[in-house]
Design a protein around this motif. Sequence first.
Motif, mmCIF file in Angstrom:
data_model
loop_
_atom_site.group_PDB
_atom_site.id
_atom_site.type_symbol
_atom_site.label_atom_id
_atom_site.label_comp_id
_atom_site.label_asym_id
_atom_site.label_seq_id
_atom_site.Cartn_x
_atom_site.Cartn_y
_atom_site.Cartn_z
ATOM 1 N N TYR A 108 0.823 -1.208 0.000
ATOM 2 C CA TYR A 108 0.000 0.000 0.000
ATOM 3 C C TYR A 108 0.859 1.261 0.000
ATOM 4 O O TYR A 108 0.507 2.267 -0.614
ATOM 5 C CB TYR A 108 -0.947 0.004 1.196
ATOM 6 C CG TYR A 108 -2.354 -0.405 0.830
ATOM 7 C CD1 TYR A 108 -3.017 0.216 -0.225
ATOM 8 C CD2 TYR A 108 -3.015 -1.402 1.528
ATOM 9 C CE1 TYR A 108 -4.298 -0.167 -0.582
ATOM 10 C CE2 TYR A 108 -4.302 -1.788 1.180
ATOM 11 C CZ TYR A 108 -4.945 -1.170 0.120
ATOM 12 O OH TYR A 108 -6.217 -1.541 -0.232
ATOM 13 N N GLY A 229 -9.689 -2.910 -3.406
ATOM 14 C CA GLY A 229 -10.032 -2.593 -2.026
ATOM 15 C C GLY A 229 -10.956 -3.625 -1.409
ATOM 16 O O GLY A 229 -10.770 -4.044 -0.259
ATOM 17 N N ARG A 232 -8.868 -7.093 -1.124
ATOM 18 C CA ARG A 232 -7.768 -6.995 -0.154
ATOM 19 C C ARG A 232 -8.296 -6.819 1.258
ATOM 20 O O ARG A 232 -7.710 -7.326 2.227
ATOM 21 C CB ARG A 232 -6.861 -5.821 -0.526
ATOM 22 C CG ARG A 232 -5.719 -5.564 0.464
ATOM 23 C CD ARG A 232 -4.714 -6.710 0.489
ATOM 24 N NE ARG A 232 -3.720 -6.505 1.524
ATOM 25 C CZ ARG A 232 -2.598 -5.803 1.365
ATOM 26 N NH1 ARG A 232 -2.338 -5.220 0.198
ATOM 27 N NH2 ARG A 232 -1.731 -5.682 2.350
ATOM 28 N N SER A 251 -4.160 -2.200 6.789
ATOM 29 C CA SER A 251 -4.433 -2.447 5.377
ATOM 30 C C SER A 251 -5.889 -2.813 5.135
ATOM 31 O O SER A 251 -6.456 -2.476 4.087
ATOM 32 C CB SER A 251 -3.520 -3.555 4.841
ATOM 33 O OG SER A 251 -2.177 -3.125 4.843
ATOM 34 N N SER A 255 -8.303 -0.596 2.912
ATOM 35 C CA SER A 255 -8.899 -1.257 1.748
ATOM 36 C C SER A 255 -10.397 -0.999 1.665
ATOM 37 O O SER A 255 -10.928 -0.658 0.598
ATOM 38 C CB SER A 255 -8.639 -2.762 1.813
ATOM 39 O OG SER A 255 -7.278 -3.057 1.708
#
Length: 314
Positions: A108, A229, A232, A251, A255
């Motif tokens: 990211y 998004g 993940r 993350s 996402s």
Amino acid sequence: MEVVIFGLKLNVDPIAFTIKLGDFEWSIYWYGVIIALGFLGALVYAMKYYKRFNLDLNRILDVVLVTTPLAILCARAYYVIFDGEKLESFGEFFGFGSDSGISGLAIYGGVIGAFLIGAGMCIIRKVNILDMFDIAAIGFLIGQGVGRWGNFINQEAFGGPTGSSWWGMTSENVVYDFTVNGYDPNALAHPCFLYESLWCIAGFFLLHHFSKKRLFSGQMVLMYGVWYGFGRGFIELLRTDSLMLGKIKVSSLLSFALCLGAGALLYAFTKKAKNSDEGKVYDEMFNADDETENIEEKSVEIDAESEEETEENE
């Protein structure tokens, strides 16, 4: 190390080959090779389809050459910040003094850095930012789909126990991680690298298809945000090595925020683009009524000429 995935036993060596120069040895890792192949795939795609996005190839290359190394440093910085890694020296950030080079990267961080730095380079080189983002988004899916296999070689980016007797993977790293986290060390782990790789490859084909008839510049990058998004976000929830912000998986949070934000913008701009197309008035090359009148007039003229010729002959 020995890796077992879906019942298949594999011996995996993270080092692809070693370059020897006298007493100096430089180990080339599969992780770097695979990442490079993913990058190459994205670049080949851009070189083949840049005209579809109304871009100039030379300017694309200028943007890429500057953005890529800086984006790698952004991936490193993101990891250091959220992992809480303590660096003993400034050179350690760049991997100086380590035989494995830079280790500890967060994708990211690389993606965010690539878009920010890429936007700046687009301004400098007078490239349409949204068109560049569109082709870059498709390239990212190629790079991420291929690059995740580097995580497999390193035996990282896996998840918790699958609860299955055959679905999943195990290795020395899995056993160690499960022991630390209190799981059964003999259990099989979710192959999260595989989930994300397949998700990105599927996304590539999806975006490539829709890129043939873009409704507006920026459509592909918004679709990327929604697709990547969403996938993940859920895959990250399975992982045991996520970067944390308190008790929140950074993350995963990022996402889902990316998915919702990009989804809202995609809906709004798509609706606007469709309404704009419906409101357009297209001028016909030939007006049907005028053409009919012209034909009738010509027909009358031809008939009159025929009658005059007939009278003269008589």
